[in-house]
Scaffold this motif. Structure first.
Motif, PDB file in Angstrom:
ATOM      1  N   ALA A 135       5.754 -16.234   3.557  1.00 14.60           N
ATOM      2  CA  ALA A 135       6.981 -16.306   2.766  1.00 14.60           C
ATOM      3  C   ALA A 135       7.410 -14.942   2.247  1.00 14.60           C
ATOM      4  O   ALA A 135       8.598 -14.725   1.973  1.00 14.60           O
ATOM      5  N   ARG A 136       6.441 -14.014   2.109  1.00 12.73           N
ATOM      6  CA  ARG A 136       6.724 -12.693   1.550  1.00 12.73           C
ATOM      7  C   ARG A 136       6.195 -11.599   2.487  1.00 12.73           C
ATOM      8  O   ARG A 136       5.290 -10.835   2.138  1.00 12.73           O
ATOM      9  N   PRO A 137       6.737 -11.528   3.702  1.00 12.23           N
ATOM     10  CA  PRO A 137       6.243 -10.512   4.639  1.00 12.23           C
ATOM     11  C   PRO A 137       6.466  -9.114   4.078  1.00 12.23           C
ATOM     12  O   PRO A 137       7.468  -8.820   3.435  1.00 12.23           O
ATOM     13  N   GLY A 138       5.474  -8.280   4.311  1.00  5.94           N
ATOM     14  CA  GLY A 138       5.563  -6.908   3.838  1.00  5.94           C
ATOM     15  C   GLY A 138       5.063  -6.702   2.426  1.00  5.94           C
ATOM     16  O   GLY A 138       4.941  -5.555   1.980  1.00  5.94           O
ATOM     17  N   LYS A 139       4.759  -7.777   1.697  1.00  4.41           N
ATOM     18  CA  LYS A 139       4.246  -7.675   0.337  1.00  4.41           C
ATOM     19  C   LYS A 139       2.728  -7.830   0.343  1.00  4.41           C
ATOM     20  O   LYS A 139       2.154  -8.477   1.229  1.00  4.41           O
ATOM     21  N   THR A 140       2.086  -7.275  -0.667  1.00  2.00           N
ATOM     22  CA  THR A 140       0.639  -7.404  -0.796  1.00  2.00           C
ATOM     23  C   THR A 140       0.304  -8.789  -1.346  1.00  2.00           C
ATOM     24  O   THR A 140       0.860  -9.212  -2.359  1.00  2.00           O
TER      25      THR A 140
END
Length: 550
Positions: free
Chosen positions: A428-433
């Motif tokens: 759901a939050r690609p690119g986030k840690t």
């Protein structure tokens, strides 16, 4: 020859029409028609195959927590459906929208105790908002639409759709795909606003308990606006940290299972409780004992059943954001200076509690310092998922949460949520840690979903807090029966770092506090899934400083 348009294709095209782009499953022969349709539409919907049905339902639940749209999971009949039940129960108690599609025996076998047959209306009736069953291919699209709408209507929650095998493989004459149905608006009652505003104006020490509907509606700005207009303080409901940032001047900490010493001092002075978008669940309210008869209660929630059971002085059956905006305009401005000064003093008590104390650990790894390092090094926009377990008390006390997607932990206290939950969040939050904190017990339930992360190249970071025991149960046994009463709780932990490497993830082991920072740096820098095995001491039981005798 053109292939027939099947019930399975009608289902998948309805999902696409409702902007569903990710589904989780463990494949089964009872819904092959759906899998075939997903294959044909693989450029429009991403299929994530987990290693256990609980992983699929947990991941769908966490995905929904981030997107505020129904999380989607598919499982097969019987054993598959029972394995997925834990995620449905979690979604129910978390008020999270989810649709679980279950394959079923063919229609001509229903009611005969066919192979792996279950009556899902009986099984899932108490857990889900609704259980629907399609008996004809032409019914599939409409039932799918209704399930997606019901999952987000009012109080969000899980819906179960039962799909007999032949219904999804047979030709569907009706190719019309229904359009999405907007979530109905729950209007604010003007009279309730007026009564609540008067009650707030007359209060000396009001406190808001901010809950799940704030994040679901993404009305966090409205909540902050109300806190500014009213001068009220705020406590986050159980595992709803992030409803406002933990560094907000109105934030008093997190309610869950027991009050911290400073919170007991605060609560003794609270004369008005404003439950904003939470159902006042047992974990938040210390088994429903938190709100006393001496305290007035304003309750904002879209579900009348929740309001009825809590019997508030003012019931506001409405959307949370609209109610908070209306109250912000209705209360007297500016708020009394005495109230604002009290809030400032109470905030100072929270800040003192949130300071990491000096090393008091009995073991070689100090969880206080581990949390301090995490708080310093994790990006401000990261998301933390976690399991149940005493290790989570350090998360709740010390980690900063800076935005509404900062936390995804099961309010139901379900073990095994952390790793599959991280899968759902990362998608759901690609690119986030995305960091999952789990205990050794919970990891041994669903940790194999790291294989799914490796396969899908999802760079989740997993921290296993390993005290080689079911620590929460050991704590309760010790309190009730003494140290000699601990039984059935000690575990033989494997080398979790070696396990993760065998699955294809990077991994590090931490046996002393001073090793953790370097391991975390390496894990965060690694481009794929990574695990840190933190070996803790069972005697260091909770973030409150409770110690367990050896």
């Amino acid at each position: 020859m053109t292939a027939a348009f099947t019930g399975g294709q009608a289902l998948v095209e309805t999902l696409i029409g409702h902007a569903v782009d990710t589904v989780f499953c463990l494949p089964g022969e009872s819904y092959l028609g759906v899998i075939e349709a997903l294959r044909e539409h693989q450029n429009e919907i991403r299929l994530i195959v987990t290693r256990h049905e609980s992983g699929a339902s947990f991941a769908a639940c966490a995905h929904a927590r981030m997107t505020n749209k129904p999380g989607i999971a598919f499982v097969s009949r019987g054993p598959g459906a029972t394995n997925a039940a834990i995620g449905v129960h979690t979604a129910r108690q978390d008020s999270t929208p989810m649709v679980l599609f279950i394959g079923q025996v063919p229609t001509d076998q229903i009611g005969r105790e066919a192979f792996q047959e279950v009556d899902y209306h009986l099984m899932y009736g108490p857990l889900a908002k609704g259980v629907m069953q399609a008996l004809l291919p032409g019914e599939v699209a409409e039932i799918t639409q209704k399930a997606l709408a019901l999952a987000v209507d009012g109080r969000p929650g899980p819906v179960v759709v039962v799909l007999p095998e032949n219904v999804t493989t047979s030709e569907c004459k009706n190719k019309e795909i229904p359009a999405p149905v907007p979530r109905p608006v729950n209007e604010v009652d003007a009279e309730a606003v007026a009564r609540a505003a008067e009650m707030i104006d007359q209060s000396r020490h009001p406190v808001v308990i901010g809950g799940e509907m704030v994040n679901f509606e993404a009305c966090n700005d409205a909540l902050e606006g109300f806190l500014e207009a009213s001068g009220a303080g705020l406590a986050a409901a159980f595992r709803r940290q992030g409803v406002i940032a933990t560094d907000h001047p109105a934030y008093f900490g997190h309610f869950g299972l027991a009050l911290a010493p400073y919170q007991k001092e605060i609560w003794d002075e609270v004369d008005l409780v404003i439950a904003a978008g939470n159902r006042l669940d047992a974990a938040t309210t210390m088994d429903f004992e938190l709100v006393s008869r001496e305290q007035l209660l304003i309750h904002i929630y879209p579900d009348f059943a929740v309001l009825r059971v809590n019997a508030p002085d003012v019931a506001m059956q409405s959307d949370c954001g609209a109610a908070l905006e209306a109250l912000s305009k209705a209360v007297s401005a500016p708020p009394p200076q005495e109230r604002v000064a009290w809030r400032r003093r109470m905030r100072e008590k929270y800040e003192a509690w949130a300071v990491v104390p000096d090393d008091t650990a009995l073991g070689a790894v100090d969880m206080n310092r581990v949390m301090a390092i995490l708080g310093e090094k994790l990006p401000a926009d990261c998301t933390v998922t976690n399991d149940a377990g005493n290790f989570a008390t350090w998360i709740h006390r010390f980690l900063p949460f800076r935005h509404r997607q900062a936390q995804a932990g099961p309010a139901a206290g379900a073990m095994g949520f952390g790793v599959p939950g991280a899968l759902g969040v990362q998608l759901a939050r690609p690119g986030k840690t995305v960091v999952a904190l789990v205990g050794d017990g919970g990891f041994l339930m669903t940790g194999q979903e790291m294989v799914t992360a490796v396969e899908q190249n999802l760079p989740i970071k997993v921290i296993v807090c390993d005290n080689s025991a079911y620590g929460t149960i050991a704590m309760h046994q010790t309190r009730r029966f003494g140290a000699e009463g601990r039984y059935g709780v000690n575990l033989k932990s494997p080398d979790f770092a070696a396990v993760a490497r065998a699955w294809g993830a990077a991994a590090w082991s931490v046996t002393r506090t001073e090793q953790f920072a370097a391991a975390l740096d390496a894990a965060l820098a690694h481009g794929g899934p990574a695990l840190i095995h933190v070996k803790t001491d069972l005697r260091d039981l909770t973030a409150s400083g409770l110690k367990l005798d050896a």
